[in-house]
Design a protein around this motif. Structure first.
Motif, PDB file in Angstrom:
ATOM      1  N   ASP A   1      -0.178   6.247   2.335  1.00 46.28           N
ATOM      2  CA  ASP A   1      -1.542   7.172   2.756  1.00 46.28           C
ATOM      3  C   ASP A   1      -2.861   6.879   2.678  1.00 46.28           C
ATOM      4  OD1 ASP A   1      -1.319   6.951   0.018  1.00 46.28           O
ATOM      5  OD2 ASP A   1      -3.133   8.893  -0.521  1.00 46.28           O
ATOM      6  N   GLU A   2      -2.075   4.343   2.157  1.00 47.98           N
ATOM      7  CA  GLU A   2      -3.623   3.585   2.161  1.00 47.98           C
ATOM      8  C   GLU A   2      -3.303   2.869   3.325  1.00 47.98           C
ATOM      9  OE1 GLU A   2      -4.740   2.617  -2.050  1.00 47.98           O
ATOM     10  OE2 GLU A   2      -2.516   1.841  -1.708  1.00 47.98           O
TER      11      GLU A   2
ATOM     12  N   PRO B   1      -7.032  -4.102   2.860  1.00 47.72           N
ATOM     13  CA  PRO B   1      -7.788  -3.803   2.560  1.00 47.72           C
ATOM     14  C   PRO B   1      -8.930  -3.317   2.977  1.00 47.72           C
ATOM     15  CG  PRO B   1      -7.348  -5.966   1.561  1.00 47.72           C
ATOM     16  CD  PRO B   1      -6.963  -5.006   2.599  1.00 47.72           C
ATOM     17  N   GLU B   2     -10.257  -2.466   2.502  1.00 51.21           N
ATOM     18  CA  GLU B   2     -11.676  -2.410   2.668  1.00 51.21           C
ATOM     19  C   GLU B   2     -12.678  -3.277   1.875  1.00 51.21           C
ATOM     20  OE1 GLU B   2     -14.002   2.088   2.749  1.00 51.21           O
ATOM     21  OE2 GLU B   2     -11.528   2.925   3.178  1.00 51.21           O
TER      22      GLU B   2
ATOM     23  N   SER C   1      -3.196  -0.838   6.133  1.00 54.56           N
ATOM     24  CA  SER C   1      -2.866  -1.595   5.513  1.00 54.56           C
ATOM     25  C   SER C   1      -3.498  -3.431   4.985  1.00 54.56           C
ATOM     26  CB  SER C   1      -1.853  -2.090   6.065  1.00 54.56           C
ATOM     27  OG  SER C   1      -2.245  -2.465   7.154  1.00 54.56           O
TER      28      SER C   1
ATOM     29  N   PRO D   1       0.811  -0.744  -0.008  1.00 53.60           N
ATOM     30  CA  PRO D   1       0.001   0.176   0.010  1.00 53.60           C
ATOM     31  C   PRO D   1       0.933   1.548   0.148  1.00 53.60           C
ATOM     32  CG  PRO D   1      -0.108  -1.068   2.107  1.00 53.60           C
ATOM     33  CD  PRO D   1       0.796  -1.793   1.309  1.00 53.60           C
TER      34      PRO D   1
END
Length: 48
Positions: A12-13, A17-18, A15, A9
């Motif tokens: 700014d993401e 996932p949504e 770690s 990632p």
């Protein structure tokens, strides 16, 4: 062999996932039953 590459990632993401929208809906009972039946190999003779 899978061509899956581990995704790193961006800073700014998150770690983790949504979840997708459809992953928030609980499976229907018949899906759970089908999963359980698929987990056991069917070794019966189905040639006849």
């Amino acid at each position: 062999m899978s061509d899956h590459k581990e995704r790193i990632p961006a800073p700014d993401e998150p770690s983790v996932p949504e979840l997708e929208v459809d992953e928030t809906i609980a499976p229907r009972p018949e899906e759970e039953i089908a999963d359980a039946l698929r987990a056991k190999p069917d070794l019966g003779d189905h040639s006849g």
